[in-house]
Design an enzyme around this catalytic site. Structure first.
Site, PDB file in Angstrom:
ATOM      1  N   CYS A 144       0.832  -1.199   0.000  1.00 36.98           N
ATOM      2  CA  CYS A 144       0.000   0.000   0.000  1.00 36.98           C
ATOM      3  C   CYS A 144       0.869   1.252   0.000  1.00 36.98           C
ATOM      4  CB  CYS A 144      -0.919  -0.006   1.221  1.00 36.98           C
ATOM      5  SG  CYS A 144      -2.088   1.354   1.244  1.00 36.98           S
TER       6      CYS A 144
ATOM      7  N   CYS B 187      -4.073  -1.990   6.180  1.00 46.33           N
ATOM      8  CA  CYS B 187      -4.106  -0.736   5.434  1.00 46.33           C
ATOM      9  C   CYS B 187      -5.403  -0.581   4.637  1.00 46.33           C
ATOM     10  CB  CYS B 187      -2.905  -0.713   4.493  1.00 46.33           C
ATOM     11  SG  CYS B 187      -2.674   0.812   3.608  1.00 46.33           S
TER      12      CYS B 187
END
Length: 362
Positions: A100, A196
């Site tokens: 991410c 995330c």
């Protein structure tokens, strides 16, 4: 006054809020950007995205900076989530926060900010960037308990050259103190601990929606059947909780730990005792290597490495390079080396880079 334009990724948390505040105080032309990266299941029960946005908007209003909302959900699914599922299907345990960061926060976000005419992006990560003669280094955050360089090891020179970490030199308690002093509404907001952009929802329940349960047997290393698992992809090396098995017939009450997985046979292997030899390994193989300077570290030099977040640095040496993989040997055996997780190499406070663990050896 510094009139460079910086776009700050504002999550609604205290760290990114204080990052924006400090940049405003330093004279930057600051714009906030709230990223929406997950569309599915955006319910009040699991996802705090709506509240996070309201917190970010409230802080932006107090700081008198514009706040833009950008939807990166397509990029997130294509660049992060699909690989995340593929790794789990293969029996590995990926770290989506690493992907991410490299693919969304420091690629999609950076590209968007530069297209807006920004000079820099900034985030609330506990890390630092140092530049010497045009070479950018990623350093650990000053707060050892919060250092996030482990999650940032895949960043490259181009990304670091446009990145500011305004709170990297601060301790968490100092960040909260600054937020209180400036009456930011999220000064006491708890830190996010979920995956995330997926949030705090129960992980196995979430994964089950994409990878249906596939029950099978739980074996000891001598192939004694001691229980049933829900699907080997739901478990990770070193896992203790959620196995649903007690002591053995021989009477040992030591807790069970996952020591291995056989995807083809659909068998989960377990051992008893935290210090069982099957959980200790002296070396590992890493692939998909990424070195921040663009150049691999020296072979057989003494470095330090982490095989998981918040682990104490472990002395090591890179003993062999081959194509896009390397062997890393440790001075002392490491517990619970997990395929799919990242190994990150350091030289003192400097993060050199690392790779994805694909195997381990005695």
């Amino acid at each position: 006054m510094n009139k460079s334009r910086v776009v700050v990724g504002m999550s609604g948390g205290v760290d990114s809020s204080v990052a924006a505040l400090l940049l405003k105080q330093q004279g930057y032309d600051v714009t906030g950007l709230f990223m929406k990266n997950w569309e599915e299941d955006d319910t009040d029960e699991y996802c705090s995205s709506r509240q996070d946005f309201l917190d970010a908007a409230s802080v932006a209003d107090i700081l008198d900076i514009p706040l833009e909302v950008v939807n990166f959900s397509t990029e997130y699914r294509e660049r992060v989530f699909n690989l995340f599922l593929k790794e789990y299907q293969a029996g590995r345990t990926p770290n989506p926060d690493v992907l991410c960061n490299s693919e969304i926060k420091f690629r999609a976000f950076l590209d968007h900010a530069l297209n807006l005419g920004a000079d820099w992006i900034a985030t609330g990560h506990y890390a630092q960037v140092h530049e010497t003669d045009g070479l950018f280094q990623l350093l650990k955050g000053e707060d050892g308990n919060k250092d996030q360089s482990y999650f940032l090891y895949r960043l490259n020179q181009q990304q670091l050259s446009h990145t500011i970490f305004p709170i990297g030199h601060l301790y968490k308690r100092e960040v909260r103190k600054i937020a209180r002093e400036h009456r930011l509404p999220n000064s006491t907001k708890k830190d996010s601990t979920g995956i995330c952009f997926i949030g705090e929802r129960p992980f196995r329940e979430f994964l089950n929606r994409y990878l249906p349960a596939n029950p099978g047997e739980i074996h000891t290393l001598d192939d004694q059947v001691v229980g049933e698992h829900l699907g080997v992809m739901y478990y990770t090396i070193g896992q203790r909780q959620g196995l649903g098995i007690g002591g053995t017939r021989q009477g040992s009450e030591q807790p069970w730990f996952v020591s291995g997985k056989d995807i083809k046979k659909n068998v989960l292997y377990v051992v008893q005792g935290h210090d069982h030899p099957a959980l200790l390994r002296s070396s590992l193989t890493a692939a998909d290597l990424s070195w921040i300077s663009g150049t691999p570290p020296h072979q057989n030099w003494v470095y330090a490495a982490k095989i998981r977040y918040r682990q104490t640095d472990a002395p090591c040496a890179i003993t062999h390079f081959e194509h896009d993989s390397c062997q890393i040997g440790f001075a002392a055996p490491q517990w619970g080396i997990t395929p799919g997780q990242s190994v990150v190499v350091y030289e003192s406070k400097v993060c050199l880079g690392g790779g994805v663990i694909i195997g381990s050896n005695d």
